[in-house]
Design a protein around this motif. Structure first.
Motif, PDB file in Angstrom:
ATOM      1  N   LEU A   1       0.824  -1.206   0.000  1.00  0.00           N
ATOM      2  CA  LEU A   1       0.000   0.000   0.000  1.00  0.00           C
ATOM      3  C   LEU A   1       0.860   1.259   0.000  1.00  0.00           C
ATOM      4  O   LEU A   1       0.545   2.232  -0.690  1.00  0.00           O
ATOM      5  CB  LEU A   1      -0.934   0.004   1.214  1.00  0.00           C
ATOM      6  N   THR A   2       1.948   1.243   0.773  1.00  0.00           N
ATOM      7  CA  THR A   2       2.803   2.428   0.806  1.00  0.00           C
ATOM      8  C   THR A   2       3.481   2.656  -0.545  1.00  0.00           C
ATOM      9  O   THR A   2       3.591   3.797  -1.015  1.00  0.00           O
ATOM     10  CB  THR A   2       3.858   2.323   1.918  1.00  0.00           C
ATOM     11  N   ARG A   3       3.925   1.582  -1.165  1.00  0.00           N
ATOM     12  CA  ARG A   3       4.573   1.728  -2.483  1.00  0.00           C
ATOM     13  C   ARG A   3       3.564   2.195  -3.535  1.00  0.00           C
ATOM     14  O   ARG A   3       3.891   3.027  -4.396  1.00  0.00           O
ATOM     15  CB  ARG A   3       5.219   0.404  -2.899  1.00  0.00           C
ATOM     16  N   GLU A   4       2.356   1.676  -3.468  1.00  0.00           N
ATOM     17  CA  GLU A   4       1.324   2.087  -4.419  1.00  0.00           C
ATOM     18  C   GLU A   4       1.029   3.578  -4.278  1.00  0.00           C
ATOM     19  O   GLU A   4       0.835   4.285  -5.287  1.00  0.00           O
ATOM     20  CB  GLU A   4       0.063   1.259  -4.197  1.00  0.00           C
ATOM     21  N   THR A   5       0.993   4.064  -3.047  1.00  0.00           N
ATOM     22  CA  THR A   5       0.730   5.484  -2.816  1.00  0.00           C
ATOM     23  C   THR A   5       1.757   6.352  -3.529  1.00  0.00           C
ATOM     24  O   THR A   5       1.408   7.324  -4.222  1.00  0.00           O
ATOM     25  CB  THR A   5       0.766   5.784  -1.305  1.00  0.00           C
ATOM     26  N   LEU A   6       3.020   6.013  -3.376  1.00  0.00           N
ATOM     27  CA  LEU A   6       4.080   6.809  -3.978  1.00  0.00           C
ATOM     28  C   LEU A   6       4.097   6.661  -5.495  1.00  0.00           C
ATOM     29  O   LEU A   6       4.349   7.635  -6.222  1.00  0.00           O
ATOM     30  CB  LEU A   6       5.433   6.408  -3.384  1.00  0.00           C
ATOM     31  N   GLN A   7       3.806   5.462  -5.979  1.00  0.00           N
ATOM     32  CA  GLN A   7       3.774   5.261  -7.437  1.00  0.00           C
ATOM     33  C   GLN A   7       2.665   6.075  -8.087  1.00  0.00           C
ATOM     34  O   GLN A   7       2.781   6.491  -9.242  1.00  0.00           O
ATOM     35  CB  GLN A   7       3.604   3.777  -7.745  1.00  0.00           C
ATOM     36  N   LEU A   8       1.586   6.322  -7.334  1.00  0.00           N
ATOM     37  CA  LEU A   8       0.484   7.137  -7.845  1.00  0.00           C
ATOM     38  C   LEU A   8       0.769   8.631  -7.704  1.00  0.00           C
ATOM     39  O   LEU A   8      -0.042   9.465  -8.133  1.00  0.00           O
ATOM     40  CB  LEU A   8      -0.810   6.786  -7.108  1.00  0.00           C
ATOM     41  N   GLY A   9       1.893   8.979  -7.113  1.00  0.00           N
ATOM     42  CA  GLY A   9       2.239  10.379  -6.944  1.00  0.00           C
ATOM     43  C   GLY A   9       1.464  11.073  -5.845  1.00  0.00           C
ATOM     44  O   GLY A   9       1.320  12.301  -5.860  1.00  0.00           O
ATOM     45  N   LYS A  10       0.969  10.304  -4.874  1.00  0.00           N
ATOM     46  CA  LYS A  10       0.185  10.885  -3.784  1.00  0.00           C
ATOM     47  C   LYS A  10       1.049  11.049  -2.533  1.00  0.00           C
ATOM     48  O   LYS A  10       2.097  10.418  -2.384  1.00  0.00           O
ATOM     49  CB  LYS A  10      -1.018   9.987  -3.464  1.00  0.00           C
ATOM     50  N   ILE A  11       0.588  11.895  -1.626  1.00  0.00           N
ATOM     51  CA  ILE A  11       1.287  12.104  -0.361  1.00  0.00           C
ATOM     52  C   ILE A  11       1.026  10.906   0.540  1.00  0.00           C
ATOM     53  O   ILE A  11      -0.127  10.534   0.773  1.00  0.00           O
ATOM     54  CB  ILE A  11       0.805  13.395   0.318  1.00  0.00           C
ATOM     55  N   LEU A  12       2.090  10.298   1.052  1.00  0.00           N
ATOM     56  CA  LEU A  12       1.972   9.146   1.941  1.00  0.00           C
ATOM     57  C   LEU A  12       2.026   9.617   3.380  1.00  0.00           C
ATOM     58  O   LEU A  12       3.049  10.154   3.829  1.00  0.00           O
ATOM     59  CB  LEU A  12       3.102   8.150   1.660  1.00  0.00           C
ATOM     60  N   LEU A  13       0.932   9.417   4.111  1.00  0.00           N
ATOM     61  CA  LEU A  13       0.849   9.833   5.517  1.00  0.00           C
ATOM     62  C   LEU A  13       1.183   8.654   6.428  1.00  0.00           C
ATOM     63  O   LEU A  13       0.438   8.314   7.347  1.00  0.00           O
ATOM     64  CB  LEU A  13      -0.538  10.389   5.819  1.00  0.00           C
ATOM     65  N   ALA A  14       2.309   8.030   6.161  1.00  0.00           N
ATOM     66  CA  ALA A  14       2.738   6.858   6.908  1.00  0.00           C
ATOM     67  C   ALA A  14       4.229   6.658   6.670  1.00  0.00           C
ATOM     68  O   ALA A  14       4.855   7.383   5.889  1.00  0.00           O
ATOM     69  CB  ALA A  14       1.950   5.621   6.473  1.00  0.00           C
TER      70      ALA A  14
END
Length: 335
Positions: A99-112
């Motif tokens: 989930l954390t990698r997917e967040t960054l791959q989508l270019g979104k801010i990761l709050l974790a």
């Protein structure tokens, strides 16, 4: 800012499996506590995800899994709809890391925490090695094939999944020989640790850029039935940090594991020789649910503030202790 909040159990991570009532209730507790912190914040909109087998969330927009949609696809759909994502998931089988990698791959801010830190802390064995290398007092952790522990480690041992969450799958055995036999049953998947007598605690931390702010020291109420430990409850802010040694320990952990960010939990035992770390949880833990009442703080607001300050030292102040709050999990177990 629009934030997508995804709690694995209550949010559809188990949509293709039976939904254990105990896990669903505990996950729902964390989700609702986080939503209660996020929704009043100015400029923040929240989108959640919901397993359709659970009651809907009042006052919060939510998506539900589409037919045949897997957990990662559901998460990506929600993350795409927002500016930032806050995943809450077990480290087991790499769920949180994906989930954390997917967040960054989508270019979104990761709050974790960052994927590298999540990957490391998902393994109790790797975590113990990293902490020990940094001089952090850590429970000796063994896997099959390791040298036999010294005779100074007699007495009970605990065997648990290397990537398990909390007490899940853990069993207490009488000695190292019994522990070794269990390790051989699932080579590479289990670890063994000597049972350490002392007070079971957890720490609630705010981490950023190798720094850690201790929010609360929490007493864990562990019960053991037929050799299997279970967390029956938590007293949030139930232990004083004498002489600041737990705050110092938190700082050392943050330095030893780069990439810890936002809310982080640490499990440890306060033995007569001092604190001994058991594991690091790079995500929300159940203790989060009592922080607002115990400390009169909005932890989610503090996490979001890290985006602005980068954890600047002049903005880090430990909350003044106000009271303790006991969270009962007793009804969650044995469902």
């Amino acid at each position: 800012m629009k934030i997508f909040v995804f709690e694995w159990v209550s949010g559809g991570g188990l949509v293709a499996e039976p939904l254990p009532p105990s896990l669903a209730r505990e996950g729902d507790m964390m989700l609702r506590a986080l939503l209660d912190d996020l929704t009043p914040l100015p400029g923040v909109r929240v989108l959640a995800s919901r397993d359709p087998r659970l009651p809907p969330l009042a006052g919060v927009s939510a998506i539900v899994p589409a037919p045949g949609e897997g957990a990662l696809e559901l998460y990506a759909r929600g993350a795409r709809a927002g500016d930032a994502a806050w995943p809450i998931a077990p480290e087991t089988e790499g769920a949180l890391e994906r989930l954390t990698r997917e967040t960054l791959q989508l270019g979104k801010i990761l709050l974790a925490s960052r994927p590298g830190a999540v990957r490391l802390t998902a393994s109790k064995y790797a975590t113990a090695l990293a902490l020990r290398a940094a001089g952090v007092p850590t429970v000796p952790t063994f896997r099959e094939g390791d040298p036999v522990p010294p005779p100074a480690m007699p007495g009970p041992w605990i065997v648990k999944p290397d990537d398990g969450a909390g007490c899940d799958g853990a069993v207490i055995v009488p000695d190292w020989r019994a522990a070794s036999d269990r390790l051989a049953m699932r080579s590479g998947h289990l670890v063994a640790q000597p049972w350490i007598e002392g007070c079971a605690l957890s720490l609630s931390l705010l981490c950023c850029e190798g720094r850690a702010l201790l929010l609360s020291c929490n007493r864990q109420h562990v019960r053991i039935t037929d050799g299997r430990p279970a967390l029956a409850g938590i007293t949030v802010n139930g232990v004083a940090d004498q002489a600041g040694r737990l705050a110092e320990l938190a700082e050392r952990i943050a330095v030893a594991i780069p990439g810890l960010w936002g809310y982080v939990g640490v499990d440890l035992v306060l033995a007569k020789e001092g604190p001994v770390v058991l594991e690091v949880n790079p995500r929300l833990t159940t203790s989060y649910c009592g922080l607002r009442r115990a400390l009169d703080i909005n932890t989610a607001a503090m996490v979001l503030d890290l985006l602005r300050t980068g954890g600047a030292a002049d903005g880090w102040r430990r909350p003044e202790a106000t009271t303790s709050v006991t969270l009962s999990l007793e009804t969650d177990r044995g469902d």
